[in-house]
Scaffold this motif. Sequence first.
Motif, short mmCIF file in Angstrom:
data_model
loop_
_atom_site.label_atom_id
_atom_site.label_comp_id
_atom_site.label_asym_id
_atom_site.label_seq_id
_atom_site.Cartn_x
_atom_site.Cartn_y
_atom_site.Cartn_z
N ILE A 151 -7.36 3.60 -6.97
CA ILE A 151 -8.46 2.67 -7.29
C ILE A 151 -8.63 2.66 -8.81
O ILE A 151 -9.00 3.69 -9.40
CB ILE A 151 -9.76 3.12 -6.60
CG1 ILE A 151 -9.56 3.14 -5.08
CG2 ILE A 151 -10.92 2.23 -7.00
CD1 ILE A 151 -10.71 3.76 -4.31
N ARG A 164 0.85 -1.19 0.00
CA ARG A 164 0.00 0.00 0.00
C ARG A 164 0.88 1.23 0.00
O ARG A 164 1.77 1.36 0.83
CB ARG A 164 -0.90 0.01 1.22
CG ARG A 164 -1.89 -1.10 1.24
CD ARG A 164 -2.69 -1.04 2.51
NE ARG A 164 -3.62 -2.16 2.54
CZ ARG A 164 -4.46 -2.37 3.52
NH1 ARG A 164 -4.47 -1.58 4.55
NH2 ARG A 164 -5.27 -3.39 3.49
N ARG A 220 -13.85 1.49 -0.11
CA ARG A 220 -13.34 0.15 0.25
C ARG A 220 -13.84 -0.90 -0.75
O ARG A 220 -13.08 -1.80 -1.13
CB ARG A 220 -13.77 -0.23 1.66
CG ARG A 220 -12.99 0.44 2.76
CD ARG A 220 -13.52 -0.09 4.12
NE ARG A 220 -13.11 0.70 5.23
CZ ARG A 220 -12.01 0.49 5.95
NH1 ARG A 220 -11.19 -0.49 5.64
NH2 ARG A 220 -11.72 1.27 6.97
N LYS A 221 -15.10 -0.80 -1.14
CA LYS A 221 -15.65 -1.75 -2.12
C LYS A 221 -14.94 -1.62 -3.46
O LYS A 221 -14.68 -2.62 -4.13
CB LYS A 221 -17.15 -1.51 -2.33
CG LYS A 221 -18.01 -2.05 -1.24
CD LYS A 221 -19.47 -1.82 -1.56
CE LYS A 221 -20.35 -2.28 -0.42
NZ LYS A 221 -21.76 -2.01 -0.68
N LEU A 222 -14.65 -0.39 -3.86
CA LEU A 222 -14.00 -0.16 -5.14
C LEU A 222 -12.51 -0.52 -5.10
O LEU A 222 -11.92 -0.83 -6.13
CB LEU A 222 -14.16 1.31 -5.56
CG LEU A 222 -15.59 1.76 -5.85
CD1 LEU A 222 -15.62 3.26 -6.12
CD2 LEU A 222 -16.20 0.98 -7.00
N ASP A 223 -11.93 -0.50 -3.91
CA ASP A 223 -10.50 -0.79 -3.74
C ASP A 223 -10.28 -2.30 -3.69
O ASP A 223 -9.86 -2.86 -2.68
CB ASP A 223 -9.98 -0.12 -2.47
CG ASP A 223 -8.50 -0.33 -2.23
OD1 ASP A 223 -7.76 -0.60 -3.21
OD2 ASP A 223 -8.07 -0.23 -1.07
N ARG A 224 -10.53 -2.96 -4.78
CA ARG A 224 -10.45 -4.43 -4.85
C ARG A 224 -9.03 -4.95 -4.71
O ARG A 224 -8.82 -6.10 -4.37
CB ARG A 224 -11.07 -4.92 -6.15
CG ARG A 224 -12.54 -4.64 -6.18
CD ARG A 224 -13.17 -5.17 -7.42
NE ARG A 224 -14.58 -4.81 -7.38
CZ ARG A 224 -15.41 -5.02 -8.37
NH1 ARG A 224 -14.98 -5.59 -9.47
NH2 ARG A 224 -16.66 -4.67 -8.27
N ARG A 225 -8.04 -4.11 -4.98
CA ARG A 225 -6.63 -4.52 -4.84
C ARG A 225 -6.12 -4.30 -3.43
O ARG A 225 -4.97 -4.59 -3.13
CB ARG A 225 -5.75 -3.76 -5.84
CG ARG A 225 -6.08 -4.02 -7.29
CD ARG A 225 -5.20 -3.22 -8.22
NE ARG A 225 -5.17 -1.81 -7.82
CZ ARG A 225 -4.10 -1.04 -7.88
NH1 ARG A 225 -2.96 -1.51 -8.34
NH2 ARG A 225 -4.14 0.21 -7.50
N ASP A 226 -6.96 -3.72 -2.58
CA ASP A 226 -6.57 -3.42 -1.20
C ASP A 226 -5.32 -2.53 -1.18
O ASP A 226 -4.39 -2.76 -0.41
CB ASP A 226 -6.32 -4.73 -0.44
CG ASP A 226 -6.41 -4.56 1.07
OD1 ASP A 226 -7.12 -3.64 1.52
OD2 ASP A 226 -5.76 -5.33 1.79
#
Length: 118
Positions: A77, A3, A24-30
């Motif tokens: 994102i 990150r 958070r939902k859109l941040d699928r790559r964390d």
Amino acid sequence: MSRVTTVWYDGACPLCIREIALMRKLDRRDAINFIDIATPATSCPLDRQLMLDRFHASEDGQILSGAAAFAAMWRAIPVMRPLGQVARIPGVLPILEALYKQFLKVRPHIQKRFKPID
């Protein structure tokens, strides 16, 4: 992937909580480290009240505020990256910052309309 973007948010703000939930939902790559700074036990790199009053993020180790912080979050994102890249076009970020400052004036009224998420 490590990150490189950190987002500090007000976990006591119902509007902020909803927005961060979407990010958070859109941040699928964390790729984003989301940090709730509503509680005094959480350490802040800047004055806590300043960070609660304006949106803050760090990108590649640089702390950003306001529209620049949103643009950094968007760039982390993939689906939002084009919007974050647009903010890098000369003249765009000052316009986004002016809009953000106007939003800050009405934010308390908007926050009152949102109920906390259980």
